[in-house]
Scaffold this motif. Structure first.
Motif, mmCIF file in Angstrom:
data_model
loop_
_atom_site.group_PDB
_atom_site.id
_atom_site.type_symbol
_atom_site.label_atom_id
_atom_site.label_comp_id
_atom_site.label_asym_id
_atom_site.label_seq_id
_atom_site.Cartn_x
_atom_site.Cartn_y
_atom_site.Cartn_z
ATOM 1 N N ALA A 135 0.985 -0.938 0.317
ATOM 2 C CA ALA A 135 -0.216 -0.415 -0.316
ATOM 3 C C ALA A 135 1.198 1.412 -0.400
ATOM 4 O O ALA A 135 1.771 1.169 0.515
ATOM 5 C CB ALA A 135 -1.020 0.280 1.150
ATOM 6 N N THR A 136 0.859 2.079 -1.181
ATOM 7 C CA THR A 136 1.063 3.076 -0.838
ATOM 8 C C THR A 136 0.659 4.340 -0.115
ATOM 9 O O THR A 136 0.633 5.881 -0.523
ATOM 10 C CB THR A 136 1.466 3.740 -1.814
ATOM 11 N N ARG A 150 6.107 7.146 -9.015
ATOM 12 C CA ARG A 150 4.925 6.916 -9.071
ATOM 13 C C ARG A 150 4.099 5.894 -8.542
ATOM 14 O O ARG A 150 3.519 5.969 -8.518
ATOM 15 C CB ARG A 150 5.753 6.123 -10.485
ATOM 16 N N GLU A 151 5.098 5.232 -7.628
ATOM 17 C CA GLU A 151 4.148 4.549 -7.082
ATOM 18 C C GLU A 151 2.928 4.987 -6.118
ATOM 19 O O GLU A 151 1.969 4.802 -5.583
ATOM 20 C CB GLU A 151 5.021 3.399 -6.343
ATOM 21 N N TRP A 152 3.682 5.749 -5.169
ATOM 22 C CA TRP A 152 2.964 6.934 -4.734
ATOM 23 C C TRP A 152 2.410 8.563 -5.160
ATOM 24 O O TRP A 152 1.844 9.045 -5.076
ATOM 25 C CB TRP A 152 3.785 7.782 -3.866
ATOM 26 N N ALA A 153 2.433 7.522 -6.374
ATOM 27 C CA ALA A 153 1.339 8.700 -7.493
ATOM 28 C C ALA A 153 2.590 10.395 -7.816
ATOM 29 O O ALA A 153 1.793 11.451 -7.823
ATOM 30 C CB ALA A 153 -0.259 8.794 -6.917
ATOM 31 N N GLN A 154 3.259 10.401 -7.506
ATOM 32 C CA GLN A 154 3.840 11.228 -7.438
ATOM 33 C C GLN A 154 4.526 11.410 -9.053
ATOM 34 O O GLN A 154 5.070 10.977 -9.357
ATOM 35 C CB GLN A 154 4.940 11.204 -6.654
ATOM 36 N N ASP A 155 5.081 12.515 -9.373
ATOM 37 C CA ASP A 155 5.549 13.355 -10.623
ATOM 38 C C ASP A 155 7.273 12.927 -10.376
ATOM 39 O O ASP A 155 7.406 13.852 -8.895
ATOM 40 C CB ASP A 155 5.225 14.747 -11.374
ATOM 41 N N PRO A 156 7.854 11.842 -10.483
ATOM 42 C CA PRO A 156 9.128 12.054 -10.551
ATOM 43 C C PRO A 156 9.585 13.283 -10.589
ATOM 44 O O PRO A 156 11.056 13.256 -10.002
ATOM 45 C CB PRO A 156 9.688 10.645 -11.013
#
Length: 195
Positions: A47-48, A140-146
């Motif tokens: 889970a993130t 990306r897994e954490w829904a972030q723009d790298p």
């Protein structure tokens, strides 16, 4: 396709492939079945979102026990009960990357645990391009723009990396110890990125 998904994430098929590649020389270890089970299960739940993130390891260990109980024969379960138990402990140990104190009294358990945890962290000693790809996948897994992660992600990621950096030595087995200098340099680079 699964390979595209594996390339886009850090805790799925690509990580498993690298983990098994690092562990391949140790298939003759007495506790190999436990190491192999732990490798398959250690990120089964990933889970993130908070607070679920804190339960990834306990839920992955629970998943391992549930899956083996549901899908393995009674004779297999009887023969491998100790392997499932050790694997569950190894999965739980990935939360802190420290072995349970109970492992210290048994050299075979300690070695299996060290090899498994060291292989799990070996990505930190990867070449710069692979390390950056892995770190971008975590974002990306954490829904972030790298390229432009949120402040809260940057703070959390930096704390996680600093926690690893404080573990000296990071690698506990003689076989993985040579990775230490590069891993520590890579951690410093990643910490600087999130500063």
């Amino acid at each position: 396709d699964a390979s595209d998904y594996a390339d886009a994430t850090s805790h799925t098929l690509a990580h498993l492939a690298e983990l098994f590649a690092h562990l391949a020389p140790y298939r003759a270890e007495p506790l190999w079945p436990a190491i192999e089970l732990a490798a398959w299960a250690h990120d089964a739940v990933y889970a993130t979102t908070l607070p679920d993130y804190a339960d990834n390891e306990p839920r992955s260990a629970q998943w391992l026990v549930q899956v083996t109980n549901a899908h393995c024969t009674a004779s297999w379960l009887h023969a491998h009960a100790s392997h499932v138990s050790v694997a569950s402990d190894l999965v739980l140990a990935t939360q802190s990357h420290r072995l349970p104190e109970t492992f210290a009294a048994d050299p075979t358990l300690q070695r299996a645990g060290q090899l498994f945890l060291d292989a799990d962290l070996a990505i930190l000693a990867a070449a710069p391009d692979r390390l950056r790809e892995y770190d971008r996948a975590i974002a990306r897994e954490w829904a972030q723009d790298p390229d432009a992660p949120s402040t809260s992600f940057r703070i959390g990621r930096k704390q996680a990396l600093e926690h690893l950096r404080e573990q000296v030595p990071l690698f506990r087995s003689a076989e993985f110890a040579p990775l230490e200098p590069r891993a520590q340099r890579n951690l410093d680079t990643l910490i600087d990125f999130y500063a």
